[in-house]
Design a protein around this motif. Structure first.
Motif, PDB file in Angstrom:
ATOM      1  N   ASN A  20      42.787   0.283  22.295  1.00 24.63           N
ATOM      2  CA  ASN A  20      42.687  -0.681  21.175  1.00 24.63           C
ATOM      3  C   ASN A  20      41.837  -0.034  19.973  1.00 24.63           C
ATOM      4  O   ASN A  20      42.188  -0.167  19.059  1.00 24.63           O
ATOM      5  N   GLU A  31      51.140  -6.993  16.636  1.00 25.07           N
ATOM      6  CA  GLU A  31      51.211  -6.176  17.813  1.00 25.07           C
ATOM      7  C   GLU A  31      49.957  -6.389  18.597  1.00 25.07           C
ATOM      8  O   GLU A  31      48.948  -6.114  18.035  1.00 25.07           O
ATOM      9  N   SER A  32      50.266  -6.106  19.937  1.00 21.55           N
ATOM     10  CA  SER A  32      49.175  -5.874  20.762  1.00 21.55           C
ATOM     11  C   SER A  32      49.667  -5.134  21.934  1.00 21.55           C
ATOM     12  O   SER A  32      50.827  -4.970  22.177  1.00 21.55           O
ATOM     13  N   GLU A  34      49.834  -3.793  25.557  1.00 25.71           N
ATOM     14  CA  GLU A  34      49.935  -4.451  26.702  1.00 25.71           C
ATOM     15  C   GLU A  34      49.586  -3.595  27.973  1.00 25.71           C
ATOM     16  O   GLU A  34      48.876  -3.771  28.932  1.00 25.71           O
ATOM     17  N   THR A  47      53.143  -1.687  23.630  1.00 28.43           N
ATOM     18  CA  THR A  47      52.778  -2.762  22.990  1.00 28.43           C
ATOM     19  C   THR A  47      54.004  -4.051  23.137  1.00 28.43           C
ATOM     20  O   THR A  47      54.742  -3.696  23.800  1.00 28.43           O
TER      21      THR A  47
END
Length: 125
Positions: A20, A31-32, A34, A47
Motif C-alpha cells: 500500500n 480501491e483497496s 486485497e 485489488t
C-alpha cells in the motif's frame, strides 16, 4: 521469499502495508489492495477492482511497467495445486481477446485456494 524460491520462479505473499505504501499513488479512491505477491522483482497485486501486474525493469528496479486488468476482462482462470514431488502451485488467467493465459507459479507454502477465492470473488461478480 527465499533465494531458492526466486530462482525456481515461485512467488510468495507480501505484506499489504508495504505494498500500500509503495503503490498508493496508482489506486483509485475507492480501491483497496486485497492480496499481493512477488516473483523475484515483479509483483502482481489483487485489488477489489482489478489485477495489477508490475514489471520492474533495469538494474535498480526503479523503472516499472504497470498492467491494469479489470476483473471483467478475465474470461476464465485455473489453479493447479502443489503435489508431493511438484513443489509449486500454478495459476493461469485468460484475458478476453487473447489466447495465451497469464501464468504464475507459487511456492508450496502459499494457500492457492485462498488466492483462487480472492480472484473468484471479483471475477464472478
Amino acid at each position: 521469499m527465499g533465494l531458492f524460491d526466486g530462482l525456481m520462479g515461485n512467488a510468495s505473499e507480501l505484506n499489504l502495508a508495504d505494498v500500500n505504501k509503495e503503490f498508493a499513488h496508482v489506486l483509485a479512491k475507492t480501491e483497496s489492495i486485497e492480496k499481493a505477491y512477488k516473483l523475484i522483482r515483479d509483483l502482481f497485486i489483487f485489488t477489489n477492482k482489478r489485477l495489477i501486474l508490475v514489471d520492474k525493469q533495469g538494474l535498480s528496479g526503479k523503472k516499472m511497467e504497470l498492467h491494469s486488468i479489470p476483473y471483467k476482462s478475465i474470461t476464465h482462470f485455473s489453479i493447479e495445486t502443489a503435489g508431493t514431488f511438484d513443489l509449486d502451485a500454478e495459476m493461469k488467467i485468460w484475458i478476453s481477446g487473447t489466447h495465451t493465459p497469464i501464468e504464475k507459479k507459487f511456492n508450496k507454502s502459499l494457500n492457492i485456494y485462498e488466492l483462487q477465492s480472492v480472484l473468484a470473488e471479483y471475477v464472478l461478480k
